[in-house]
Design a protein around this motif. Structure first.
Motif, PDB file in Angstrom:
ATOM      1  N   ALA A 101     -12.682  39.191  57.968  1.00 31.57           N
ATOM      2  CA  ALA A 101     -11.799  40.058  56.876  1.00 31.57           C
ATOM      3  C   ALA A 101     -12.455  40.001  55.377  1.00 31.57           C
ATOM      4  CB  ALA A 101     -10.250  39.522  56.828  1.00 31.57           C
ATOM      5  N   ILE A 102     -12.929  38.845  55.083  1.00 31.19           N
ATOM      6  CA  ILE A 102     -13.475  38.820  53.677  1.00 31.19           C
ATOM      7  C   ILE A 102     -14.856  39.760  53.651  1.00 31.19           C
ATOM      8  CG2 ILE A 102     -14.740  37.401  51.990  1.00 31.19           C
ATOM      9  CD1 ILE A 102     -12.695  35.249  52.822  1.00 31.19           C
ATOM     10  N   ALA A 103     -15.703  39.426  54.800  1.00 28.99           N
ATOM     11  CA  ALA A 103     -16.987  39.917  55.188  1.00 28.99           C
ATOM     12  C   ALA A 103     -16.880  41.547  55.094  1.00 28.99           C
ATOM     13  CB  ALA A 103     -17.871  39.550  56.250  1.00 28.99           C
ATOM     14  N   THR A 104     -15.870  42.103  55.755  1.00 23.64           N
ATOM     15  CA  THR A 104     -15.752  43.497  56.237  1.00 23.64           C
ATOM     16  C   THR A 104     -14.724  44.196  55.246  1.00 23.64           C
ATOM     17  OG1 THR A 104     -13.735  42.992  57.503  1.00 23.64           O
ATOM     18  CG2 THR A 104     -16.026  43.168  58.678  1.00 23.64           C
ATOM     19  N   ARG A 105     -14.239  43.359  54.129  1.00 25.92           N
ATOM     20  CA  ARG A 105     -13.377  43.736  52.841  1.00 25.92           C
ATOM     21  C   ARG A 105     -12.268  44.386  53.765  1.00 25.92           C
ATOM     22  NH1 ARG A 105     -16.448  41.037  50.392  1.00 25.92           N
ATOM     23  NH2 ARG A 105     -16.741  41.431  48.204  1.00 25.92           N
ATOM     24  N   ASP A 106     -11.370  43.831  54.726  1.00 31.33           N
ATOM     25  CA  ASP A 106     -10.575  44.496  55.461  1.00 31.33           C
ATOM     26  C   ASP A 106      -9.330  44.954  54.724  1.00 31.33           C
ATOM     27  OD1 ASP A 106      -8.387  45.002  57.315  1.00 31.33           O
ATOM     28  OD2 ASP A 106      -9.184  43.519  58.764  1.00 31.33           O
ATOM     29  N   ARG A 107      -9.135  46.300  54.566  1.00 35.19           N
ATOM     30  CA  ARG A 107      -7.847  46.822  53.753  1.00 35.19           C
ATOM     31  C   ARG A 107      -6.572  46.382  54.345  1.00 35.19           C
ATOM     32  NH1 ARG A 107     -10.183  52.953  52.238  1.00 35.19           N
ATOM     33  NH2 ARG A 107     -12.267  52.274  51.414  1.00 35.19           N
ATOM     34  N   ASP A 108      -6.546  46.117  55.450  1.00 36.72           N
ATOM     35  CA  ASP A 108      -5.314  45.765  56.203  1.00 36.72           C
ATOM     36  C   ASP A 108      -4.827  44.465  55.629  1.00 36.72           C
ATOM     37  OD1 ASP A 108      -4.780  48.064  57.681  1.00 36.72           O
ATOM     38  OD2 ASP A 108      -5.741  47.219  59.374  1.00 36.72           O
ATOM     39  N   VAL A 109      -5.833  43.619  55.568  1.00 35.04           N
ATOM     40  CA  VAL A 109      -5.539  42.148  54.949  1.00 35.04           C
ATOM     41  C   VAL A 109      -5.456  42.134  53.632  1.00 35.04           C
ATOM     42  CG1 VAL A 109      -6.457  39.840  55.042  1.00 35.04           C
ATOM     43  CG2 VAL A 109      -6.706  41.118  57.047  1.00 35.04           C
ATOM     44  N   PHE A 110      -6.391  42.675  52.798  1.00 37.16           N
ATOM     45  CA  PHE A 110      -6.783  42.386  51.547  1.00 37.16           C
ATOM     46  C   PHE A 110      -6.180  43.612  50.440  1.00 37.16           C
ATOM     47  CE2 PHE A 110      -9.933  39.562  52.937  1.00 37.16           C
ATOM     48  CZ  PHE A 110      -9.442  38.624  52.448  1.00 37.16           C
ATOM     49  N   GLY A 111      -5.740  44.742  51.062  1.00 38.61           N
ATOM     50  CA  GLY A 111      -5.061  45.960  50.416  1.00 38.61           C
ATOM     51  C   GLY A 111      -5.475  46.227  48.960  1.00 38.61           C
ATOM     52  N   ARG A 112      -4.459  46.175  48.244  1.00 34.20           N
ATOM     53  CA  ARG A 112      -4.538  46.681  46.479  1.00 34.20           C
ATOM     54  C   ARG A 112      -5.474  45.267  45.948  1.00 34.20           C
ATOM     55  NH1 ARG A 112       0.709  48.109  46.975  1.00 34.20           N
ATOM     56  NH2 ARG A 112       1.429  46.146  46.253  1.00 34.20           N
ATOM     57  N   TYR A 113      -5.890  44.166  46.581  1.00 35.85           N
ATOM     58  CA  TYR A 113      -6.469  43.035  45.891  1.00 35.85           C
ATOM     59  C   TYR A 113      -7.888  43.696  45.773  1.00 35.85           C
ATOM     60  CZ  TYR A 113      -9.114  38.729  45.698  1.00 35.85           C
ATOM     61  OH  TYR A 113     -10.036  37.544  45.337  1.00 35.85           O
ATOM     62  N   LEU A 114      -8.388  44.393  46.823  1.00 38.37           N
ATOM     63  CA  LEU A 114      -9.990  45.097  46.750  1.00 38.37           C
ATOM     64  C   LEU A 114     -10.173  45.889  45.636  1.00 38.37           C
ATOM     65  CD1 LEU A 114     -10.475  45.704  50.666  1.00 38.37           C
ATOM     66  CD2 LEU A 114     -11.025  43.839  49.318  1.00 38.37           C
ATOM     67  N   ARG A 115      -9.158  46.523  44.931  1.00 36.17           N
ATOM     68  CA  ARG A 115      -9.091  47.204  43.890  1.00 36.17           C
ATOM     69  C   ARG A 115      -8.823  46.622  42.446  1.00 36.17           C
ATOM     70  NH1 ARG A 115      -5.926  50.323  47.436  1.00 36.17           N
ATOM     71  NH2 ARG A 115      -4.164  50.353  46.012  1.00 36.17           N
ATOM     72  N   ASP A 116      -8.612  45.346  42.736  1.00 33.36           N
ATOM     73  CA  ASP A 116      -8.225  44.607  41.361  1.00 33.36           C
ATOM     74  C   ASP A 116      -9.487  44.057  40.454  1.00 33.36           C
ATOM     75  OD1 ASP A 116      -7.360  42.843  39.497  1.00 33.36           O
ATOM     76  OD2 ASP A 116      -5.725  42.104  40.485  1.00 33.36           O
ATOM     77  N   PRO A 117      -9.804  44.750  39.397  1.00 36.17           N
ATOM     78  CA  PRO A 117     -11.304  44.442  38.653  1.00 36.17           C
ATOM     79  C   PRO A 117     -11.195  42.946  38.407  1.00 36.17           C
ATOM     80  CG  PRO A 117      -9.591  45.341  37.197  1.00 36.17           C
ATOM     81  CD  PRO A 117      -8.912  45.620  38.612  1.00 36.17           C
ATOM     82  N   ASP A 118     -10.100  42.386  38.377  1.00 40.62           N
ATOM     83  CA  ASP A 118      -9.951  40.774  38.180  1.00 40.62           C
ATOM     84  C   ASP A 118     -10.151  40.018  39.464  1.00 40.62           C
ATOM     85  OD1 ASP A 118      -9.824  41.151  35.171  1.00 40.62           O
ATOM     86  OD2 ASP A 118      -7.653  41.440  35.539  1.00 40.62           O
ATOM     87  N   ALA A 119     -10.285  40.494  40.682  1.00 42.11           N
ATOM     88  CA  ALA A 119     -10.294  39.739  41.828  1.00 42.11           C
ATOM     89  C   ALA A 119     -11.866  39.310  41.727  1.00 42.11           C
ATOM     90  CB  ALA A 119     -10.240  40.687  43.069  1.00 42.11           C
ATOM     91  N   THR A 120     -11.901  37.909  42.340  1.00 38.79           N
ATOM     92  CA  THR A 120     -13.129  37.173  42.343  1.00 38.79           C
ATOM     93  C   THR A 120     -13.826  36.938  43.576  1.00 38.79           C
ATOM     94  OG1 THR A 120     -12.136  35.050  42.298  1.00 38.79           O
ATOM     95  CG2 THR A 120     -12.696  36.033  40.173  1.00 38.79           C
ATOM     96  N   MET A 121     -13.308  37.452  44.594  1.00 36.64           N
ATOM     97  CA  MET A 121     -13.737  37.317  45.831  1.00 36.64           C
ATOM     98  C   MET A 121     -15.037  38.011  45.949  1.00 36.64           C
ATOM     99  SD  MET A 121     -12.093  38.382  49.936  1.00 36.64           S
ATOM    100  CE  MET A 121     -12.524  40.107  49.475  1.00 36.64           C
ATOM    101  N   PRO A 122     -16.318  37.012  46.394  1.00 35.06           N
ATOM    102  CA  PRO A 122     -17.401  37.789  46.679  1.00 35.06           C
ATOM    103  C   PRO A 122     -18.060  38.102  47.854  1.00 35.06           C
ATOM    104  CG  PRO A 122     -17.713  35.510  46.193  1.00 35.06           C
ATOM    105  CD  PRO A 122     -16.238  35.962  46.087  1.00 35.06           C
ATOM    106  N   GLY A 123     -17.224  37.620  48.779  1.00 36.11           N
ATOM    107  CA  GLY A 123     -17.681  37.838  50.308  1.00 36.11           C
ATOM    108  C   GLY A 123     -18.799  36.693  50.610  1.00 36.11           C
ATOM    109  N   PRO A 124     -18.900  36.510  52.006  1.00 36.04           N
ATOM    110  CA  PRO A 124     -20.049  35.498  52.443  1.00 36.04           C
ATOM    111  C   PRO A 124     -21.301  35.964  51.620  1.00 36.04           C
ATOM    112  CG  PRO A 124     -18.715  36.213  54.287  1.00 36.04           C
ATOM    113  CD  PRO A 124     -18.128  36.942  53.240  1.00 36.04           C
ATOM    114  N   ALA A 125     -21.612  36.947  51.365  1.00 34.07           N
ATOM    115  CA  ALA A 125     -22.961  37.432  50.764  1.00 34.07           C
ATOM    116  C   ALA A 125     -22.676  38.330  49.719  1.00 34.07           C
ATOM    117  CB  ALA A 125     -23.695  38.082  51.664  1.00 34.07           C
ATOM    118  N   GLY A 126     -22.414  39.577  49.817  1.00 37.51           N
ATOM    119  CA  GLY A 126     -22.381  40.509  48.568  1.00 37.51           C
ATOM    120  C   GLY A 126     -23.606  40.948  48.265  1.00 37.51           C
TER     121      GLY A 126
END
Length: 216
Positions: A101-126
């Motif tokens: 879910a992190i690697a694919t930026r799964d919207r069903d899992v992370f929803g609005r978190y993905l649009r939060d400018p303060d979120a720090t999740m980089p993903g396994p690579a980025g």
């Protein structure tokens, strides 16, 4: 201190379960407290917000990913080649729903978190980290010279998402490709695209271990 660490881990464990079942948008700190059998006050002692909690969930998952990835890499018949490096990464991520879910930026899992400018999740690579890592591999002799690393990073990022989606979509289908076949195909493509004639695999493994020692 130990009790604090245990409570924090219990909260993160509870958050993972709720995040994967309900998604970020429906997740509440009260739900996490109840799932962990702790008070809401305890939750806020450790995490100031839901976003900070999910930041911590992702950070812990990625730290564990690095350890599992190195072990998987060591078990590869040809460790240190670019194909083995990415093959190990694909296998570990494909085997873990949260990492996928992190690697694919799964919207069903992370929803609005993905649009939060303060979120720090980089993903396994980025893309930025992936480009830097490819540059390091190139300097160590695992990636051939003359490759446009920025473009390769974009391609590999897109391939990662596509392969993980394909594994999820075709899982259990009798006529569909197995996860092993899909991963084998994409790592062969990576190998043909990036591997020099005589990769210095010992230098690559030493470099990887140095980087992991600094981050774990």
């Amino acid at each position: 201190m130990v009790d604090g660490e245990r409570r924090r881990d219990a909260l993160l464990d509870a958050a993972v379960g709720l995040l994967m079942s309900r998604g970020y948008d429906k997740l509440t700190m009260v739900d996490v407290a109840e799932a962990a059998d702790l008070s809401r006050t305890i939750v806020y002692r450790h995490f100031a917000s839901k976003r900070e909690l999910v930041d911590a969930v992702a950070a812990r998952a990625l730290s564990a990913y690095a350890v599992r990835w190195r072990k998987e890499l060591g078990d590869d018949p040809a460790p240190g080649t670019v194909a083995s490096i990415f093959g190990a990464a694909f296998r570990v991520v494909a085997d873990d729903r949260l990492l996928a879910a992190i690697a694919t930026r799964d919207r069903d899992v992370f929803g609005r978190y993905l649009r939060d400018p303060d979120a720090t999740m980089p993903g396994p690579a980025g893309l930025g980290l992936l480009g830097q890592f490819l540059g390091t591999l190139q300097q160590a002799g695992a990636v051939r010279q003359g490759v446009d690393l920025a473009s390769v990073a974009v391609v590999l990022d897109a391939l990662t998402v596509a392969v993980l989606h394909a594994i999820q979509e075709h899982q259990g289908e009798p006529d569909g490709p197995s996860p092993e076949a899909l991963i084998g195909t994409v790592t062969e493509m990576i190998d043909r695209m990036l591997t020099p004639e005589a990769p210095d695999t010992d230098a690559v493994l030493a470099l990887i271990d140095q980087r992991l020692d600094r981050t774990t």
